[in-house]
Write a protein that holds these residues in place. Structure first.
Motif, PDB file in Angstrom:
ATOM      1  N   ALA A  24     -19.056  43.758   9.752  1.00 54.70           N
ATOM      2  CA  ALA A  24     -18.061  42.927  10.428  1.00 54.70           C
ATOM      3  C   ALA A  24     -17.144  42.222   9.431  1.00 54.70           C
ATOM      4  N   ASN A  25     -15.976  41.868   9.917  1.00 53.37           N
ATOM      5  CA  ASN A  25     -15.085  40.922   9.261  1.00 53.37           C
ATOM      6  C   ASN A  25     -14.417  40.144  10.391  1.00 53.37           C
ATOM      7  N   PHE A  50     -14.463  36.987   5.800  1.00 53.87           N
ATOM      8  CA  PHE A  50     -14.308  36.121   6.969  1.00 53.87           C
ATOM      9  C   PHE A  50     -13.428  34.938   6.624  1.00 53.87           C
ATOM     10  N   GLY A  51     -12.642  34.510   7.619  1.00 56.66           N
ATOM     11  CA  GLY A  51     -11.827  33.315   7.483  1.00 56.66           C
ATOM     12  C   GLY A  51     -12.086  32.360   8.634  1.00 56.66           C
ATOM     13  N   PHE A  52     -12.124  31.083   8.324  1.00 57.51           N
ATOM     14  CA  PHE A  52     -12.332  30.032   9.316  1.00 57.51           C
ATOM     15  C   PHE A  52     -11.215  29.014   9.141  1.00 57.51           C
ATOM     16  N   THR A  53     -10.541  28.666  10.239  1.00 55.50           N
ATOM     17  CA  THR A  53      -9.476  27.665  10.199  1.00 55.50           C
ATOM     18  C   THR A  53      -9.739  26.616  11.268  1.00 55.50           C
ATOM     19  N   LEU A  73     -14.909  34.648   1.440  1.00 52.19           N
ATOM     20  CA  LEU A  73     -14.952  33.645   2.497  1.00 52.19           C
ATOM     21  C   LEU A  73     -13.746  32.748   2.272  1.00 52.19           C
ATOM     22  N   TYR A  74     -12.972  32.519   3.338  1.00 51.82           N
ATOM     23  CA  TYR A  74     -11.833  31.621   3.245  1.00 51.82           C
ATOM     24  C   TYR A  74     -11.934  30.589   4.362  1.00 51.82           C
ATOM     25  N   THR A  96     -16.193  35.884  -3.510  1.00 49.18           N
ATOM     26  CA  THR A  96     -15.327  34.728  -3.717  1.00 49.18           C
ATOM     27  C   THR A  96     -15.458  33.782  -2.531  1.00 49.18           C
ATOM     28  N   ALA A  97     -15.487  32.491  -2.814  1.00 48.01           N
ATOM     29  CA  ALA A  97     -15.519  31.458  -1.776  1.00 48.01           C
ATOM     30  C   ALA A  97     -14.313  30.545  -1.994  1.00 48.01           C
ATOM     31  N   LEU A  98     -13.403  30.531  -1.018  1.00 49.55           N
ATOM     32  CA  LEU A  98     -12.159  29.770  -1.125  1.00 49.55           C
ATOM     33  C   LEU A  98     -12.101  28.706  -0.036  1.00 49.55           C
TER      34      LEU A  98
END
Length: 167
Positions: A24-25, A50-53, A73-74, A96-98
């Motif tokens: 998954a993404n 994955f991105g979380f906003t 991860l963003y 990477t964790a951003l």
């Protein structure tokens, strides 16, 4: 891809695992994972990550990247809190964790790979940010730390220099 989910009280609010045919993404906006043992756990995802906003990730652990996490991860404008640890950021060496404009309540531990914290706030822990030996590179700019605790740099990378001097 999801917006405005409200997940509460589970052992794991959301967990991303690979199946026998794919991984998954995704992007999540305005979601709340609260009162969970682990709010979000990313184990094995597609390389897109994955991105979380504007999400709230709250539990004993706010977010966990498992040792097998291969991607990025963003998080932007998220509240990440943990009564035990806000963020356990493992992963592969290439991961990477951003984080941008995020609020952390509890310790943040990055154990490997790269990390960026821009405009974040750290509170609720004697040592709010720990960079473990496997961290290759980290950028922490424009962030604030409440209390006397700061950054604990255990990384062996010569690219990581901690300074309070203005840039």
């Amino acid at each position: 891809y999801a917006v405005f989910l409200d997940i509460r009280g589970y052992a794991i609010g959301m967990e991303a695992l690979a199946s026998s045919t794919c991984s998954a993404n995704g992007m999540l906006y305005g979601c709340r994972f609260t009162e969970c043992q682990t709010a979000v756990r990313l184990v094995n995802t597609h390389e897109a990550g994955f991105g979380f906003t504007e999400c709230v990730l709250s539990g004993k652990v706010g977010i966990e990247l498992a040792e097998t996490f291969p991607a990025t991860l963003y998080c932007h404008s998220c509240t990440i809190r943990g009564t035990q640890t806000a963020a356990l950021l493992g992963g592969l060496k290439s991961s990477t964790a951003l984080f941008r404009d995020c609020s952390f309540e509890g310790a943040v531990i990055r154990s490997v790979g790269n990390a960026s914290f821009r405009g974040c706030s750290f509170a609720g822990s004697d040592v709010p940010l720990i960079l473990e030996a496997g961290v290759n590179a980290a950028t922490i700019v424009g962030s604030t730390f409440s209390g006397s605790g700061r950054i604990e740099n255990r990384s062996r990378s010569k690219r990581i220099v901690i300074s309070d001097e203005p840039v």
